[in-house]
Design a protein around this motif. Structure first.
Motif, PDB file in Angstrom:
ATOM      1  N   LEU A 103      42.347  47.412  48.091  1.00 49.71           N
ATOM      2  CA  LEU A 103      41.267  46.580  48.627  1.00 49.71           C
ATOM      3  C   LEU A 103      39.897  47.171  48.277  1.00 49.71           C
ATOM      4  CD1 LEU A 103      42.636  45.643  52.167  1.00 49.71           C
ATOM      5  CD2 LEU A 103      42.308  44.108  50.220  1.00 49.71           C
ATOM      6  N   ALA A 104      39.754  48.496  48.420  1.00 49.78           N
ATOM      7  CA  ALA A 104      38.480  49.142  48.090  1.00 49.78           C
ATOM      8  C   ALA A 104      38.183  49.025  46.597  1.00 49.78           C
ATOM      9  CB  ALA A 104      38.506  50.607  48.519  1.00 49.78           C
ATOM     10  N   ALA A 105      39.219  49.216  45.762  1.00 49.35           N
ATOM     11  CA  ALA A 105      39.028  49.118  44.322  1.00 49.35           C
ATOM     12  C   ALA A 105      38.635  47.699  43.913  1.00 49.35           C
ATOM     13  CB  ALA A 105      40.306  49.543  43.598  1.00 49.35           C
ATOM     14  N   SER A 106      39.289  46.701  44.501  1.00 52.93           N
ATOM     15  CA  SER A 106      38.981  45.307  44.188  1.00 52.93           C
ATOM     16  C   SER A 106      37.584  44.931  44.656  1.00 52.93           C
ATOM     17  CB  SER A 106      40.014  44.387  44.836  1.00 52.93           C
ATOM     18  OG  SER A 106      41.308  44.670  44.365  1.00 52.93           O
ATOM     19  N   ALA A 107      37.194  45.426  45.838  1.00 49.42           N
ATOM     20  CA  ALA A 107      35.855  45.157  46.342  1.00 49.42           C
ATOM     21  C   ALA A 107      34.798  45.736  45.407  1.00 49.42           C
ATOM     22  CB  ALA A 107      35.693  45.742  47.744  1.00 49.42           C
ATOM     23  N   GLY A 108      35.056  46.936  44.867  1.00 53.43           N
ATOM     24  CA  GLY A 108      34.121  47.529  43.915  1.00 53.43           C
ATOM     25  C   GLY A 108      33.957  46.673  42.673  1.00 53.43           C
ATOM     26  N   LEU A 109      35.065  46.133  42.160  1.00 54.81           N
ATOM     27  CA  LEU A 109      35.002  45.256  40.993  1.00 54.81           C
ATOM     28  C   LEU A 109      34.187  43.999  41.276  1.00 54.81           C
ATOM     29  CD1 LEU A 109      38.664  45.478  39.647  1.00 54.81           C
ATOM     30  CD2 LEU A 109      36.606  46.349  38.531  1.00 54.81           C
ATOM     31  N   LEU A 110      34.380  43.434  42.451  1.00 58.70           N
ATOM     32  CA  LEU A 110      33.642  42.219  42.814  1.00 58.70           C
ATOM     33  C   LEU A 110      32.143  42.487  42.946  1.00 58.70           C
ATOM     34  CD1 LEU A 110      36.104  40.742  45.477  1.00 58.70           C
ATOM     35  CD2 LEU A 110      35.682  39.876  43.158  1.00 58.70           C
ATOM     36  N   LEU A 111      31.795  43.642  43.496  1.00 58.15           N
ATOM     37  CA  LEU A 111      30.385  43.956  43.724  1.00 58.15           C
ATOM     38  C   LEU A 111      29.616  44.227  42.432  1.00 58.15           C
ATOM     39  CD1 LEU A 111      30.665  46.212  46.906  1.00 58.15           C
ATOM     40  CD2 LEU A 111      29.597  43.954  46.764  1.00 58.15           C
ATOM     41  N   VAL A 112      30.304  44.708  41.407  1.00 58.15           N
ATOM     42  CA  VAL A 112      29.600  44.994  40.137  1.00 58.15           C
ATOM     43  C   VAL A 112      29.809  43.885  39.112  1.00 58.15           C
ATOM     44  CG1 VAL A 112      29.827  47.481  40.526  1.00 58.15           C
ATOM     45  CG2 VAL A 112      31.542  46.296  39.129  1.00 58.15           C
ATOM     46  N   ALA A 113      30.442  42.788  39.524  1.00 60.98           N
ATOM     47  CA  ALA A 113      30.791  41.728  38.581  1.00 60.98           C
ATOM     48  C   ALA A 113      29.568  41.158  37.865  1.00 60.98           C
ATOM     49  CB  ALA A 113      31.546  40.620  39.302  1.00 60.98           C
ATOM     50  N   HIS A 114      28.432  41.028  38.563  1.00 63.31           N
ATOM     51  CA  HIS A 114      27.234  40.433  37.973  1.00 63.31           C
ATOM     52  C   HIS A 114      26.182  41.476  37.599  1.00 63.31           C
ATOM     53  CE1 HIS A 114      28.764  36.468  38.822  1.00 63.31           C
ATOM     54  NE2 HIS A 114      28.923  36.758  40.103  1.00 63.31           N
ATOM     55  N   ASN A 115      26.564  42.726  37.642  1.00 58.65           N
ATOM     56  CA  ASN A 115      25.655  43.804  37.252  1.00 58.65           C
ATOM     57  C   ASN A 115      25.891  44.128  35.779  1.00 58.65           C
ATOM     58  OD1 ASN A 115      24.321  46.242  36.789  1.00 58.65           O
ATOM     59  ND2 ASN A 115      24.774  47.043  38.819  1.00 58.65           N
ATOM     60  N   PRO A 116      24.861  44.004  34.909  1.00 56.57           N
ATOM     61  CA  PRO A 116      25.083  44.262  33.481  1.00 56.57           C
ATOM     62  C   PRO A 116      25.540  45.686  33.180  1.00 56.57           C
ATOM     63  CG  PRO A 116      22.739  44.043  33.986  1.00 56.57           C
ATOM     64  CD  PRO A 116      23.494  43.596  35.197  1.00 56.57           C
ATOM     65  N   HIS A 117      25.207  46.611  34.072  1.00 58.84           N
ATOM     66  CA  HIS A 117      25.636  48.001  33.889  1.00 58.84           C
ATOM     67  C   HIS A 117      26.744  48.388  34.865  1.00 58.84           C
ATOM     68  CE1 HIS A 117      22.183  48.477  31.269  1.00 58.84           C
ATOM     69  NE2 HIS A 117      21.389  48.050  32.238  1.00 58.84           N
ATOM     70  N   GLY A 118      27.315  47.380  35.520  1.00 56.02           N
ATOM     71  CA  GLY A 118      28.320  47.650  36.541  1.00 56.02           C
ATOM     72  C   GLY A 118      29.559  48.327  35.996  1.00 56.02           C
ATOM     73  N   GLY A 119      29.998  47.916  34.800  1.00 54.75           N
ATOM     74  CA  GLY A 119      31.186  48.509  34.211  1.00 54.75           C
ATOM     75  C   GLY A 119      31.013  49.997  33.943  1.00 54.75           C
ATOM     76  N   ASP A 120      29.838  50.352  33.418  1.00 55.73           N
ATOM     77  CA  ASP A 120      29.569  51.767  33.147  1.00 55.73           C
ATOM     78  C   ASP A 120      29.511  52.574  34.441  1.00 55.73           C
ATOM     79  OD1 ASP A 120      29.404  51.227  30.443  1.00 55.73           O
ATOM     80  OD2 ASP A 120      27.231  50.945  30.476  1.00 55.73           O
ATOM     81  N   HIS A 121      28.884  51.992  35.467  1.00 56.01           N
ATOM     82  CA  HIS A 121      28.773  52.688  36.741  1.00 56.01           C
ATOM     83  C   HIS A 121      30.148  52.903  37.367  1.00 56.01           C
ATOM     84  CE1 HIS A 121      27.114  54.208  40.366  1.00 56.01           C
ATOM     85  NE2 HIS A 121      27.310  53.121  41.090  1.00 56.01           N
ATOM     86  N   LEU A 122      30.986  51.873  37.281  1.00 55.52           N
ATOM     87  CA  LEU A 122      32.332  51.965  37.833  1.00 55.52           C
ATOM     88  C   LEU A 122      33.156  53.007  37.083  1.00 55.52           C
ATOM     89  CD1 LEU A 122      34.011  50.651  40.069  1.00 55.52           C
ATOM     90  CD2 LEU A 122      34.852  49.015  38.380  1.00 55.52           C
ATOM     91  N   GLN A 123      33.018  53.048  35.766  1.00 59.53           N
ATOM     92  CA  GLN A 123      33.737  54.044  34.975  1.00 59.53           C
ATOM     93  C   GLN A 123      33.291  55.453  35.337  1.00 59.53           C
ATOM     94  OE1 GLN A 123      33.679  53.394  30.732  1.00 59.53           O
ATOM     95  NE2 GLN A 123      34.315  55.485  30.282  1.00 59.53           N
ATOM     96  N   ASP A 124      31.983  55.626  35.569  1.00 59.31           N
ATOM     97  CA  ASP A 124      31.479  56.947  35.964  1.00 59.31           C
ATOM     98  C   ASP A 124      32.074  57.399  37.293  1.00 59.31           C
ATOM     99  OD1 ASP A 124      29.952  57.038  33.701  1.00 59.31           O
ATOM    100  OD2 ASP A 124      28.068  56.499  34.678  1.00 59.31           O
ATOM    101  N   LEU A 125      32.222  56.467  38.230  1.00 59.74           N
ATOM    102  CA  LEU A 125      32.788  56.819  39.529  1.00 59.74           C
ATOM    103  C   LEU A 125      34.274  57.143  39.432  1.00 59.74           C
ATOM    104  CD1 LEU A 125      31.035  54.209  41.855  1.00 59.74           C
ATOM    105  CD2 LEU A 125      30.738  56.685  41.899  1.00 59.74           C
ATOM    106  N   LEU A 126      34.965  56.498  38.501  1.00 62.11           N
ATOM    107  CA  LEU A 126      36.401  56.734  38.355  1.00 62.11           C
ATOM    108  C   LEU A 126      36.693  57.984  37.527  1.00 62.11           C
ATOM    109  CD1 LEU A 126      37.683  53.082  37.749  1.00 62.11           C
ATOM    110  CD2 LEU A 126      37.914  54.439  39.822  1.00 62.11           C
ATOM    111  N   ALA A 127      36.157  58.034  36.317  1.00 62.45           N
ATOM    112  CA  ALA A 127      36.439  59.146  35.412  1.00 62.45           C
ATOM    113  C   ALA A 127      35.460  60.294  35.573  1.00 62.45           C
ATOM    114  CB  ALA A 127      36.430  58.655  33.971  1.00 62.45           C
ATOM    115  N   GLY A 128      34.291  60.010  36.176  1.00 64.68           N
ATOM    116  CA  GLY A 128      33.314  61.066  36.410  1.00 64.68           C
ATOM    117  C   GLY A 128      32.488  61.402  35.185  1.00 64.68           C
TER     118      GLY A 128
END
Length: 256
Positions: A103-128
């Motif tokens: 649920l937390a992981a899915s919520a993170g995906l939804l929150l960055v869905a419309h952020n142009p840099h959201g994918g990079d930010h999410l990757q940084d939080l996961l892989a560091g």
């Protein structure tokens, strides 16, 4: 300054960050295995990352104390929720931890869905981004590590369910922004798995050694081959753990 010296100067603060994470995560990982709640670290780490994403959706300094506060608040709320679920439905606690993680992981995906840099930010939080950690970023995690180690030393045997989850949340909050969700899990679980058949007095030293060798080799190889540091460290920690387990004492055969 030559290339080798430059690479070394990059690796040193990253390795120090890894030592800070290992300092608290190795003993906590032993408790996680003992309690049989292996995936709690993934869930709490993902919830802390979700707090960072929520706070980062505003115009907040990504290195500021407000982000840290948001991550900590989210992790504590997650810890309180897991304390309640374990008390209410203890027989399915591991499943509930898994549900909370997804649920937390899915919520993170939804929150960055419309952020142009959201994918990079999410990757940084996961892989560091451990290779780019600076010394000022380690001040708060270092203070937190001292507090956590003191709590584990003085209250380890008397720490109840709620106390353990809160201490765990505090540890994960600091580490997930330093090294990412994947390395948080690897640092907690893999060294403790490797030494589970060692004598009790040897488990902690060999678990620390496993983590330290994994971080050191992963950082060196990531710079040498220009590969993502976090992902490679995870593999190196696992490889060292396999060797530590293989050359360690063998489990006693099960009796009929």
């Amino acid at each position: 300054m030559n290339a080798a010296a430059f690479d070394f100067m990059i690796i040193v603060p990253a390795f120090v960050a890894g030592l800070l994470v290992l300092a608290t995560h190795v003993p906590l990982g032993a408790q996680v295995l003992k309690r049989g709640i292996v995936f709690i670290d993934l869930a709490i780490a993902q919830i802390a990352a979700l707090g960072v994403i929520i706070a980062g959706s505003g115009s907040l300094d990504p290195q500021g104390w407000t982000i840290q506060l948001a991550a900590g608040a989210a992790a504590v709320l997650g810890a309180l929720l897991l304390t309640w679920t374990e008390k209410r439905w203890p027989d399915v606690q591991e499943a509930q931890i898994g549900v909370l993680f997804i649920l937390a992981a899915s919520a993170g995906l939804l929150l960055v869905a419309h952020n142009p840099h959201g994918g990079d930010h999410l990757q940084d939080l996961l892989a560091g981004q451990i290779l780019w950690v600076s010394y000022p970023q380690m001040i708060m995690p270092a203070a937190g590590a001292l507090i956590i180690l003191a709590l584990l030393y003085f209250f380890n045997e008397r720490m109840g369910r709620l106390g353990f989850y809160l201490v765990f949340a505090l540890a994960v909050t600091a580490s997930v922004q330093l090294v990412g969700v994947y390395l948080v899990f690897a640092s907690l679980i893999v060294p403790s798995l490797a030494v589970r058949h060692y004598r009790a007095r040897l488990r902690l030293p060999f678990a620390y050694l496993t983590g330290m060798l994994g971080y050191a080799s992963g950082l060196v190889l990531s710079v040498w081959f220009d590969l993502p540091s976090g992902a490679l460290i995870v593999w190196c920690v696992a490889a060292v753990a396999v060797l530590v387990y293989a050359f360690g004492p063998k489990p006693e055969p099960a009796r009929d």
